[in-house]
Design a protein around this motif. Structure first.
Motif, PDB file in Angstrom:
ATOM      1  N   ASN A 123      -2.287   0.318  18.095  1.00 20.09           N
ATOM      2  CA  ASN A 123      -1.656   1.637  18.181  1.00 20.09           C
ATOM      3  C   ASN A 123      -1.704   2.381  16.861  1.00 20.09           C
ATOM      4  O   ASN A 123      -1.981   3.585  16.823  1.00 20.09           O
ATOM      5  CB  ASN A 123      -0.189   1.495  18.614  1.00 20.09           C
ATOM      6  CG  ASN A 123      -0.052   1.147  20.084  1.00 20.09           C
ATOM      7  OD1 ASN A 123      -0.996   1.313  20.846  1.00 20.09           O
ATOM      8  ND2 ASN A 123       1.104   0.670  20.457  1.00 20.09           N
ATOM      9  N   THR A 124      -1.433   1.663  15.769  1.00 17.67           N
ATOM     10  CA  THR A 124      -1.471   2.294  14.446  1.00 17.67           C
ATOM     11  C   THR A 124      -2.858   2.834  14.179  1.00 17.67           C
ATOM     12  O   THR A 124      -3.040   3.965  13.709  1.00 17.67           O
ATOM     13  CB  THR A 124      -1.105   1.264  13.360  1.00 17.67           C
ATOM     14  OG1 THR A 124       0.112   0.631  13.725  1.00 17.67           O
ATOM     15  CG2 THR A 124      -0.947   1.927  12.012  1.00 17.67           C
ATOM     16  N   PHE A 125      -3.840   2.016  14.503  1.00 20.41           N
ATOM     17  CA  PHE A 125      -5.227   2.384  14.289  1.00 20.41           C
ATOM     18  C   PHE A 125      -5.600   3.613  15.111  1.00 20.41           C
ATOM     19  O   PHE A 125      -6.203   4.560  14.616  1.00 20.41           O
ATOM     20  CB  PHE A 125      -6.105   1.193  14.682  1.00 20.41           C
ATOM     21  CG  PHE A 125      -7.379   1.127  13.928  1.00 20.41           C
ATOM     22  CD1 PHE A 125      -7.394   0.600  12.641  1.00 20.41           C
ATOM     23  CD2 PHE A 125      -8.560   1.586  14.488  1.00 20.41           C
ATOM     24  CE1 PHE A 125      -8.574   0.544  11.926  1.00 20.41           C
ATOM     25  CE2 PHE A 125      -9.738   1.534  13.781  1.00 20.41           C
ATOM     26  CZ  PHE A 125      -9.755   1.010  12.500  1.00 20.41           C
ATOM     27  N   THR A 126      -5.200   3.612  16.383  1.00 20.47           N
ATOM     28  CA  THR A 126      -5.547   4.724  17.271  1.00 20.47           C
ATOM     29  C   THR A 126      -4.849   6.005  16.842  1.00 20.47           C
ATOM     30  O   THR A 126      -5.478   7.063  16.731  1.00 20.47           O
ATOM     31  CB  THR A 126      -5.148   4.395  18.726  1.00 20.47           C
ATOM     32  OG1 THR A 126      -5.502   3.051  18.988  1.00 20.47           O
ATOM     33  CG2 THR A 126      -5.830   5.305  19.696  1.00 20.47           C
ATOM     34  N   ILE A 127      -3.541   5.914  16.605  1.00 24.00           N
ATOM     35  CA  ILE A 127      -2.800   7.120  16.230  1.00 24.00           C
ATOM     36  C   ILE A 127      -3.298   7.647  14.889  1.00 24.00           C
ATOM     37  O   ILE A 127      -3.505   8.852  14.716  1.00 24.00           O
ATOM     38  CB  ILE A 127      -1.276   6.841  16.202  1.00 24.00           C
ATOM     39  CG1 ILE A 127      -0.776   6.572  17.621  1.00 24.00           C
ATOM     40  CG2 ILE A 127      -0.521   8.021  15.598  1.00 24.00           C
ATOM     41  CD1 ILE A 127       0.699   6.255  17.721  1.00 24.00           C
ATOM     42  N   GLY A 128      -3.541   6.732  13.939  1.00 21.87           N
ATOM     43  CA  GLY A 128      -4.070   7.148  12.635  1.00 21.87           C
ATOM     44  C   GLY A 128      -5.428   7.830  12.788  1.00 21.87           C
ATOM     45  O   GLY A 128      -5.685   8.872  12.184  1.00 21.87           O
ATOM     46  N   ASN A 276      -4.639   7.471   3.564  1.00 22.52           N
ATOM     47  CA  ASN A 276      -3.348   7.386   4.247  1.00 22.52           C
ATOM     48  C   ASN A 276      -3.470   7.080   5.733  1.00 22.52           C
ATOM     49  O   ASN A 276      -2.497   7.136   6.470  1.00 22.52           O
ATOM     50  CB  ASN A 276      -2.581   8.705   4.071  1.00 22.52           C
ATOM     51  CG  ASN A 276      -2.054   8.833   2.672  1.00 22.52           C
ATOM     52  OD1 ASN A 276      -1.624   7.857   2.078  1.00 22.52           O
ATOM     53  ND2 ASN A 276      -2.102  10.030   2.135  1.00 22.52           N
ATOM     54  N   PHE A 277      -4.666   6.769   6.138  1.00 21.84           N
ATOM     55  CA  PHE A 277      -5.013   6.552   7.529  1.00 21.84           C
ATOM     56  C   PHE A 277      -4.049   5.592   8.248  1.00 21.84           C
ATOM     57  O   PHE A 277      -3.596   5.853   9.356  1.00 21.84           O
ATOM     58  CB  PHE A 277      -6.448   6.015   7.523  1.00 21.84           C
ATOM     59  CG  PHE A 277      -6.962   5.521   8.812  1.00 21.84           C
ATOM     60  CD1 PHE A 277      -7.130   6.386   9.871  1.00 21.84           C
ATOM     61  CD2 PHE A 277      -7.311   4.191   8.963  1.00 21.84           C
ATOM     62  CE1 PHE A 277      -7.633   5.922  11.062  1.00 21.84           C
ATOM     63  CE2 PHE A 277      -7.822   3.729  10.154  1.00 21.84           C
ATOM     64  CZ  PHE A 277      -7.976   4.595  11.198  1.00 21.84           C
ATOM     65  N   MET A 278      -3.700   4.484   7.569  1.00 24.12           N
ATOM     66  CA  MET A 278      -2.848   3.487   8.223  1.00 24.12           C
ATOM     67  C   MET A 278      -1.356   3.814   8.104  1.00 24.12           C
ATOM     68  O   MET A 278      -0.535   3.192   8.750  1.00 24.12           O
ATOM     69  CB  MET A 278      -3.100   2.094   7.619  1.00 24.12           C
ATOM     70  CG  MET A 278      -4.459   1.521   7.939  1.00 24.12           C
ATOM     71  SD  MET A 278      -4.681   1.119   9.679  1.00 24.12           S
ATOM     72  CE  MET A 278      -3.943  -0.511   9.720  1.00 24.12           C
ATOM     73  N   GLY A 328      -3.706  -0.758   3.094  1.00 20.09           N
ATOM     74  CA  GLY A 328      -3.629   0.658   2.743  1.00 20.09           C
ATOM     75  C   GLY A 328      -4.157   0.909   1.336  1.00 20.09           C
ATOM     76  O   GLY A 328      -4.918   1.846   1.099  1.00 20.09           O
ATOM     77  N   PHE A 329      -3.766   0.049   0.420  1.00 15.39           N
ATOM     78  CA  PHE A 329      -4.187   0.182  -0.967  1.00 15.39           C
ATOM     79  C   PHE A 329      -5.705   0.049  -1.090  1.00 15.39           C
ATOM     80  O   PHE A 329      -6.364   0.851  -1.750  1.00 15.39           O
ATOM     81  CB  PHE A 329      -3.484  -0.895  -1.802  1.00 15.39           C
ATOM     82  CG  PHE A 329      -3.684  -0.747  -3.279  1.00 15.39           C
ATOM     83  CD1 PHE A 329      -3.111   0.312  -3.956  1.00 15.39           C
ATOM     84  CD2 PHE A 329      -4.447  -1.662  -3.983  1.00 15.39           C
ATOM     85  CE1 PHE A 329      -3.286   0.461  -5.318  1.00 15.39           C
ATOM     86  CE2 PHE A 329      -4.630  -1.523  -5.345  1.00 15.39           C
ATOM     87  CZ  PHE A 329      -4.055  -0.455  -6.019  1.00 15.39           C
ATOM     88  N   VAL A 330      -6.242  -0.962  -0.395  1.00 14.70           N
ATOM     89  CA  VAL A 330      -7.694  -1.171  -0.422  1.00 14.70           C
ATOM     90  C   VAL A 330      -8.414   0.045   0.168  1.00 14.70           C
ATOM     91  O   VAL A 330      -9.441   0.490  -0.351  1.00 14.70           O
ATOM     92  CB  VAL A 330      -8.065  -2.464   0.339  1.00 14.70           C
ATOM     93  CG1 VAL A 330      -9.567  -2.577   0.527  1.00 14.70           C
ATOM     94  CG2 VAL A 330      -7.524  -3.682  -0.397  1.00 14.70           C
ATOM     95  N   LEU A 331      -7.838   0.622   1.230  1.00 17.75           N
ATOM     96  CA  LEU A 331      -8.446   1.802   1.860  1.00 17.75           C
ATOM     97  C   LEU A 331      -8.533   2.971   0.880  1.00 17.75           C
ATOM     98  O   LEU A 331      -9.585   3.607   0.761  1.00 17.75           O
ATOM     99  CB  LEU A 331      -7.626   2.230   3.073  1.00 17.75           C
ATOM    100  CG  LEU A 331      -8.011   1.642   4.419  1.00 17.75           C
ATOM    101  CD1 LEU A 331      -7.035   2.081   5.489  1.00 17.75           C
ATOM    102  CD2 LEU A 331      -9.419   2.075   4.803  1.00 17.75           C
TER     103      LEU A 331
ATOM    104  N   PHE B 122       0.631   4.569  -4.425  1.00 22.74           N
ATOM    105  CA  PHE B 122      -0.334   3.949  -3.527  1.00 22.74           C
ATOM    106  C   PHE B 122       0.078   2.566  -3.052  1.00 22.74           C
ATOM    107  O   PHE B 122      -0.523   2.009  -2.154  1.00 22.74           O
ATOM    108  CB  PHE B 122      -1.707   3.883  -4.195  1.00 22.74           C
ATOM    109  CG  PHE B 122      -2.241   5.228  -4.534  1.00 22.74           C
ATOM    110  CD1 PHE B 122      -2.730   6.043  -3.517  1.00 22.74           C
ATOM    111  CD2 PHE B 122      -2.229   5.704  -5.820  1.00 22.74           C
ATOM    112  CE1 PHE B 122      -3.213   7.301  -3.798  1.00 22.74           C
ATOM    113  CE2 PHE B 122      -2.702   6.973  -6.115  1.00 22.74           C
ATOM    114  CZ  PHE B 122      -3.195   7.770  -5.106  1.00 22.74           C
ATOM    115  N   PHE B 123       1.093   2.012  -3.694  1.00 17.50           N
ATOM    116  CA  PHE B 123       1.538   0.690  -3.273  1.00 17.50           C
ATOM    117  C   PHE B 123       3.058   0.653  -3.361  1.00 17.50           C
ATOM    118  O   PHE B 123       3.619   0.646  -4.452  1.00 17.50           O
ATOM    119  CB  PHE B 123       0.917  -0.391  -4.162  1.00 17.50           C
ATOM    120  CG  PHE B 123       1.042  -1.772  -3.589  1.00 17.50           C
ATOM    121  CD1 PHE B 123       0.123  -2.236  -2.668  1.00 17.50           C
ATOM    122  CD2 PHE B 123       2.103  -2.588  -3.943  1.00 17.50           C
ATOM    123  CE1 PHE B 123       0.241  -3.498  -2.117  1.00 17.50           C
ATOM    124  CE2 PHE B 123       2.232  -3.857  -3.400  1.00 17.50           C
ATOM    125  CZ  PHE B 123       1.298  -4.315  -2.483  1.00 17.50           C
TER     126      PHE B 123
END
Lengths: 348, 294
Positions: A123-128, A276-278, A328-331, B122-123
């Motif tokens: 759901n997070t993936f889809t909504i994001g 911020n996608f996730m 999120g950080f890696v993204l 960011f974190f």
């Protein structure tokens, strides 16, 4: 850094421990240049410390500006960050914030094997993804259209009106969504007017994503367009004239002058958005969802809130939160790096 | 120029004006609907007859909500949190932005301090560890501070302000420094007066953030007398909670009526709508300043 490059042999020896030996070695005949060299070296190694402490002594007032904000960041940002260790250590309510005993990756294995986790992940993936798909390009289109409005007054009015929703509390936004979508709300009034059946939108899982994304577009399009509008006013008008002389119509001018003009802004905001996608907005989901719409609406942050503060599984919820934060950080980092490679533009 | 416009372009311009009007209408309709409901009688709302104009016009709901003691307690809390929070946030943000705007040659370890601050964008620590820190370590849950502290330093705002300070001409500060003025003196007497536009913008950003916040209160507060109006509203909207029911009972209905919800929503959003036309240009200035890099 500078010191190392000047004297590769001097690595690891601190300025203080070096002193007595240097003095003795330098007392030999004909070793004057060596002594001078050593003396010079000593000075450069010391100078960095000296300049810092000199700067501190002379400019101490400036450094006092740092104390309170940094203290704030340590307590309210870094302490919770350290608190993440309870993802690896069992937390006992009322016990230490660092947990009791080390359990390794147990909590991570737990969510890996948790079916609900994969549902909220999906759901997070889809909504994001849907948010990125709609909320990113629509402000660009809006800015381009608004830019074609000739009347300055009308343009300013539309712009001012369009970003009002951005400043409204999420509670009010959710309240308005609920009123509008209720059985007797204006959407159902319109459906009834055209002869359709009443739909209780907020109790239907298949509608949740549409509601989430559409209300997001309603709330953020105007505000999102501001930076593009600013970039548009910075485009050199001569470029349009030159294009017109070359026989380019309005559409071609938009394609060859306007779009390239705002491309840097588009890239920067795209990086931010992908990063911020996730981070699907917790507040709106939390205010709008209910057990009937968990199937499509429940996201990682709301799920971990329920198991953490609702069922007091602190360590388990922290493990999920930590995993999400790391992803999120890696993204953000990857998006930034990719952008630097491809377009030579990056956030830092 | 206009004479050369093609037929297609003229058609486009008409279409464009219509689109813009449509966007404005869509933006305002939800607000107008809420205002219409707030003046309508519950009977017509339930029947689904209230669209953009009130039906069964009355101000009874306003009278009921405004004479509700609890509503005013929440409203007062929101005002206190907004004032205290904005003050604290401005203090912290201005200090950090000013010092980080100084060049590397003056501020030793500048890169480290900037990184230390920006990393938190960011974190983040996450909801659960944050809760444990507030509740177990600092012991400030169920106090005003648990609502004020979480928003007291936005690094994003700090960076906007830092960009502003970096663009101030350094000659003024240098001259004052040669005249023997201390850093504190320069900051108070020269930098702050020159920075009024950015200070106004940031104050507004923070005030709006505090006025709108509800989640911190929801997570950290148990005592209803401390609730801000947004949390009261959240409970009203999501229905049968103690505060909501009590308010509804006092407002004269067993269940929370749509008009009570609408009135509460309208009264909460009213200060923002009232100041919005006058201050919106500051918001725009703020975000523009932030986008100016280098």
């Amino acid at each position: 850094m500078e010191i190392d490059s000047q004297n590769p042999g001097g690595t690891g020896t601190g300025p203080i421990g070096n002193n007595p030996e240097t003095g003795i070695a330098a007392s030999g005949n004909g070793a004057q240049s060596v002594a001078e060299y050593q003396e010079k070296l000593k000075q450069t190694q010391v100078s960095r410390w000296e300049s810092t402490s000199k700067s501190l002594r002379k400019d101490w007032q400036l450094y006092t500006f740092l104390i309170l904000p940094i203290l704030y960041l340590i307590i309210f940002q870094y302490l919770p960050m350290i608190g993440n260790v309870i993802a690896f250590r069992r937390f006992v309510p009322g016990g230490s914030m660092l947990g009791q005993d080390f359990v390794g990756l147990r909590y991570f294995e737990m969510f890996w094997n948790d079916r609900t986790f994969w549902r909220v992940f999906r759901n997070t993936f889809t909504i994001g993804g849907l948010t990125l798909l709609f909320n990113f390009p629509i402000p660009i289109i809006f800015a381009l259209l608004l830019n074609e409005v000739k009347s300055v007054k009308f343009k300013r009015f539309v712009q001012t009106a369009s970003y009002l929703p951005y400043f409204i509390s999420m509670v009010i936004i959710a309240g308005m969504i609920m009123e509008m979508l209720s059985a007797n709300g204006i959407i159902n009034q319109m459906i009834a007017y055209f002869g359709g059946d009443t739909i209780i939108f907020l109790q239907r899982a298949e509608w949740f994503r549409t509601i989430y994304v559409a209300s997001g577009v309603w709330q953020t399009t105007g505000w999102g367009a501001i930076l593009y509008l600013a970039a548009l006013t910075n485009i050199d008008p001569n470029l349009y004239e030159a294009a017109a002389i070359d026989g380019a119509g309005r559409l071609k001018q938009t394609w060859h002058v306007t779009i390239p003009g705002i491309l840097p802004t588009i890239m920067t905001l795209l990086i931010l958005n992908i990063g911020n996608f996730m981070n699907v907005g917790f507040e709106k989901v939390f205010l709008l969802y209910n057990p009937l719409t968990y199937e499509t609406g429940d996201v990682i942050s709301t799920y971990l809130y329920r198991i953490g503060l609702g069922s007091a599984n602190f360590s388990y919820a922290t493990a999920i939160g930590l995993a999400q934060a790391v992803v999120g950080f890696v993204l953000v980092m990857s998006a930034n790096m990719l952008s630097r490679k491809l377009t030579n533009r990056s956030l830092w | 120029m206009h004479l050369n416009d093609t037929k297609g372009y003229k058609a486009f311009r008409i279409f464009n004006i219509i689109t813009m009007i449509f966007i404005v209408v869509v933006t305002f309709v939800p607000f107008i609907n809420i205002i219409a409901q707030s003046f309508s009688s519950e009977r017509f709302i339930t029947a689904g007859e209230v669209f953009l104009l009130p039906k069964g016009f009355n101000v009874e709901t306003y009278r009921a909500v405004l004479s509700n003691q609890r509503f005013w307690i929440h409203y007062r809390n929101t005002i206190v949190y907004t004032v205290v929070g904005t003050g604290l946030a401005m203090f912290l943000t201005t200090l950090l932005a000013y010092v980080l705007a100084k060049p590397k040659t003056r501020l030793k370890g500048k890169g480290f301090w900037v990184g230390f601050s920006v990393f938190t964008m960011f974190f983040a620590g996450g909801i659960i560890p944050t809760y444990i820190v507030y509740n177990n370590t600092l012991n400030i849950t169920n106090t005003m501070w648990s609502v004020v502290f979480p928003l007291a330093l936005s690094i994003y705002n700090m960076l906007i302000m830092k960009a502003f300070f970096e663009n101030l001409p350094p000659s003024l500060e240098e001259a004052a420094s040669i005249d023997g003025m201390s850093t504190y003196g320069i900051f108070m007497k020269i930098v702050l007066p020159l920075s009024k536009p950015i200070l106004a913008t940031m104050t507004l950003f923070y005030a709006v953030a505090y006025w709108n916040a509800w989640f911190q209160a929801f997570m950290f507060l148990n005592d209803w007398t401390l609730f801000p109006v947004t949390l009261f509203l959240r409970n009203l909207i999501s229905g049968a909670t103690a505060t909501g029911e009590a308010a509804a009972a006092e407002a004269g209905g067993a269940q929370i009526a749509s008009n009570v919800r609408s009135v509460s929503m309208f009264l909460t959003v009213l200060p923002i709508i009232l100041v919005y036309p006058f201050v919106q240009k500051y918001f725009v200035t703020g975000i523009m300043l932030g986008s100016v890099k280098e």
